[in-house]
Design an enzyme around this catalytic site. Structure first.
Site: not given
Length: 795
Positions: A482, A682, A686
């Site tokens: 990410d 995080d 996700d």
């Protein structure tokens, strides 16, 4: 763990109650007629002007400030406090459950040994208590008290006929008397375990030791008490050959081996003990009237203001409210350089304040602190089983019966075909076969490596959820990352706002910030902070809805708002202004994230937020790419922004404006190609991909949802931890293979040698005493090899 009840009671002043301590406002009075402020714990009286009634019960306060805090959140000060994990409380919390290193499903509330393998049980979590293992004490006592007897029996057996102290028949009786306490007292725990292995139908090491020692001892007793039942071929040096010394030495060496093993195993918990030792015992709390007091860590509440002076440890997790200082976080994150902390920055409990003075507000206490969670995760990982262990388990399941069969075959072959006295040779060689085989070495091969590796990882800021994560990490071929909070700092700063008539820039910012109050995303936090810094009054948001990964919706001041990326605008059928989008595109090329605000379905403006790339990210990505890992960025940000960041970082494959379902689909698509996929993120968005990936990697600076979905957590939130974790995974698997290889080679060579395979060629036989020494040292060797992982350093 001792439970502190905090149930408030009414103020009954009847004579019957006058001498009884009362619970008032969550704290017990220390003497009759004396009350405590439920917020700060100060002693107060009923004459205090600061009084508040809650649920029909009056509470008294030392100051108006404490009364205001209590009035706003009474339940916070009335609910039971969470106990912090400290050296004093940890033993009570975790030391009550005992488990087996080889069979973690075995649990009981007292010390003992495993009914499956007979191994000594150990606490599920170690304590700071330095008392020696009770079983180690017991075995040490048995070993040292009987060692002189073992030495005397052995000397008599080897040199008695030369010394001429006794007639040979009498010497057999002397050896019997001296051996009785060794076998029946020092060796008694081994016979108990051997019998339990038969009753539980789980043959193990103690089955073999029990059989071997019993065979040697019972044969020798019969030979001493009734020598006439044996044929003349059994007679040597004027008596029927006896082997009391073999039984005695086997028991003494087995005790020695257990002592070495127990001492070595205690070192595998050194990492957890070192983590526990980080926790401070007290905190300096600032009371409502501005005075300060030192309190036990277990008495700290969420919301308390605490002072952290230079050289002191941060007591709990929280946020800086006053001051500036450099904080050394190396003990938890592995980061060698102190980190400067300012007002608004997060603090982790147990880290060291090196220079300036800080005032902090406690946010997470007790079991909710990072340190407590790390301890729990490490202990849980240490008790998990690696996939590689399945092979060892399958082999060990048949191993003991195969050894018993080999011993019986050895007895028969030597008895019928060996030289005279053939049956004596057969008995001694059969005992050697039983004794030298050590299934414990096989069973300990991977658990010991896992226990040491998880502890080592924790000291480097890498938390493995289980053994499978360690084993799978080295196989990773593709890493999906990410952007926000993973590649970047995760602390974005508001940059610019574009407004569309009739809205002003300030109105667009105020509406967006009002809506974003309900969001956990770092970009939302940047917008809210920018509005508050300008002194804007934010409105209440109603009907808040998170369209995870693409934006948020809600109602503010009666207006229906949507704030997010282009995908959200498409969903809500909002048409944007091309000129404004061109201006926004220029910011995206520079790496900024741009969000669109729609009011009642109409385009109202754009907000740009920039999030700098972490300093460590470029080097971390290069290390991973050099290791042959393919890097893919998948982010909910606009494609232009994502490509700009990807280009700067050398990431060729970039996916922008992806939803959680898209990240999940990307993981599944790569797995369908036969690739081993890791996902690093995080945020809540996700979590699905983290759970689906072969290895999910959560940034410790992110959300609890992400960390709960992942198999690996990087406490620092630094991608360099991925490279370190991969190296540790490689080292651990190599160590496990070494242990398994040693155990297999040891047993495959040891059993034939003990059976006398070399006798026809060399005339050499393996004494049961040498077999016992080799067996005792095999487990200790496996554990010692595993302990080498404690020296693993970052690449």
């Amino acid at each position: 763990m001792e439970k502190h009840e905090h149930t408030p009671h009414g103020h009954d002043h009847s004579p019957a109650m006058a001498e009884q301590p009362m619970h008032v406002g969550g704290a017990q009075t220390s003497s009759p007629g004396q009350l405590k402020d439920p917020v700060c714990g100060m002693n107060v009286t009923e004459q205090s002007p600061n009084k508040h009634e809650h649920a029909g019960i009056p509470y008294y306060f030392c100051s108006a400030g404490c009364k205001t805090k209590f009035t706003a959140e009474p339940e916070r000060y009335l609910k039971p406090k969470q106990e912090a994990v400290t050296p004093e409380t940890f033993k009570a919390v975790a030391g009550t459950i005992y488990t087996c290193p080889m069979h973690p499903e075995i649990r009981q509330d007292h010390p003992g040994h495993c009914p499956k393998c007979g191994m000594s049980l150990e606490p599920l979590m170690p304590s700071m208590d330095d008392d020696e293992n009770p079983e180690l004490k017991d075995f040490s006592r048995r070993f040292w008290w009987t060692l002189p007897l073992t030495v005397v029996v052995t000397v008599l057996a080897m040199f008695g006929h030369q010394l001429g102290l006794f007639a040979m028949g009498t010497q057999s009786w002397v050896e019997l008397v001296l051996s009785l306490p060794i076998v029946l007292w020092a060796g008694w725990p081994f016979f108990v375990r051997g019998w339990q292995s038969v009753v539980n139908r789980s043959p193990n090491m103690w089955t073999l030791i029990g059989l071997g020692t019993s065979a040697a001892f019972i044969y020798s007793v019969v030979a001493t008490a009734a020598p006439a039942v044996f044929p003349p071929s059994f007679v040597a040096m004027g008596r029927v050959a006896v082997y009391f010394e073999a039984a005695a030495v086997i028991i003494s060496l087995t005790l020695l081996g257990q002592m070495l093993e127990l001492k070595a195993r205690s070192q595998t918990s050194a990492a957890i003990k070192s983590l526990l030792g980080l926790a401070p015992k007290t905190a300096r709390r600032i009371k409502g009237d501005g005075t300060e007091e030192d309190v036990q860590l277990t008495h700290v509440h969420e919301g308390d203001l605490l002072r952290v002076r230079p050289g002191e440890k941060v007591p709990v997790d929280g946020v800086v409210t006053e001051g500036r200082s450099a904080v050394d976080e190396a003990m938890l994150t592995g980061e060698p350089l102190p980190v400067t902390k300012r007002v608004g920055d997060k603090l982790i409990g147990a880290t060291l304040n090196t220079s300036g003075a800080l005032v902090m507000r406690a946010e997470h206490v007790g079991s909710a602190t990072v340190l407590s969670q790390i301890v729990q995760m490490v202990a849980q990982a240490q008790r998990s089983r690696a996939p590689m262990q399945r092979m060892a388990d399958q082999v060990a399941g048949y191993f003991v019966m195969a050894v018993v069969a080999a011993a019986l075959l050895t007895l028969l072959v030597w008895g019928f075909f060996g030289p005279q006295p053939s049956w004596v040779y057969g008995l001694i060689n059969a005992v050697s076969v039983l004794i030298i085989a050590c299934p414990c070495a096989l069973g300990l091969a991977t658990p010991m490596s896992i226990m040491v590796a998880t502890g080592r990882g924790a000291t480097q800021g890498i938390l493995f959820r289980d053994a499978a994560a360690i084993e799978n990490f080295r196989k990773v071929q593709v890493l999906i990352v990410d952007k926000t909070g993973t590649l970047t700092e995760g602390r974005p700063a508001f940059e610019k706002v574009f407004a569309m008539a009739p809205y002003t820039e300030d109105e667009v910012l105020r509406l967006a910030a009002s809506l974003d109050q309900g969001s956990e995303h770092p970009l939302a936090d940047a917008i809210v902070r920018a509005a508050r810094d300008k002194g804007m009054t934010l409105s209440k948001v109603e009907g808040f809805e998170s369209a995870t990964g693409i934006g948020v919706r809600g109602v503010v001041d009666g207006k229906r708002l949507s704030l997010g990326n282009a995908a959200l605008m498409v969903e809500d059928k909002v048409t944007t202004d091309s000129d404004k989008q061109m201006q926004a595109e220029a910011l995206r090329v520079g790496g900024a994230s741009v969000m669109t605000l729609a009011v009642d379905g109409q385009f109202a403006g754009l907000l740009a937020v920039s999030d700098p790339v972490k300093e460590s990210t470029p080097a971390a990505l290069k290390t991973l790419q050099d290791a042959g890992i393919r890097i893919i960025m998948a982010t909910g940000d606009g494609l232009t922004t994502a490509k700009s960041v990807g280009q700067r970082l050398g990431i060729d494959e970039v996916h922008g404006e992806v939803k959680p379902a898209d990240k999940l689909a990307l993981v599944e698509r790569l797995q369908a190609q036969g690739l081993v996929v890791a996902m690093a993120g995080d945020g809540i968005n996700d979590a699905p991909a983290l759970a689906k990936a072969d290895v999910g990697i959560a940034m410790g600076t992110g959300t609890d949802v992400a960390m709960n979905s992942a198999q690996v957590t990087l406490v620092k939130g630094d991608l360099r931890g991925i490279a370190t974790a991969r190296e540790l995974s490689d080292a651990t698997i190599a160590n496990m293979k070494q242990n398994l290889g040693f155990a297999f080679i040891y047993n495959s060579l040891g059993v034939p040698l003990a059976a006398g395979l070399l006798f026809p060629f060399t005339g050499w036989l393996l004494s049961p005493m040498i077999a016992a020494l080799a067996m005792s040292l095999s487990s200790a060797s496996v554990i010692t090899n595993a302990l080498r992982l404690r020296g693993h350093t970052k690449g």
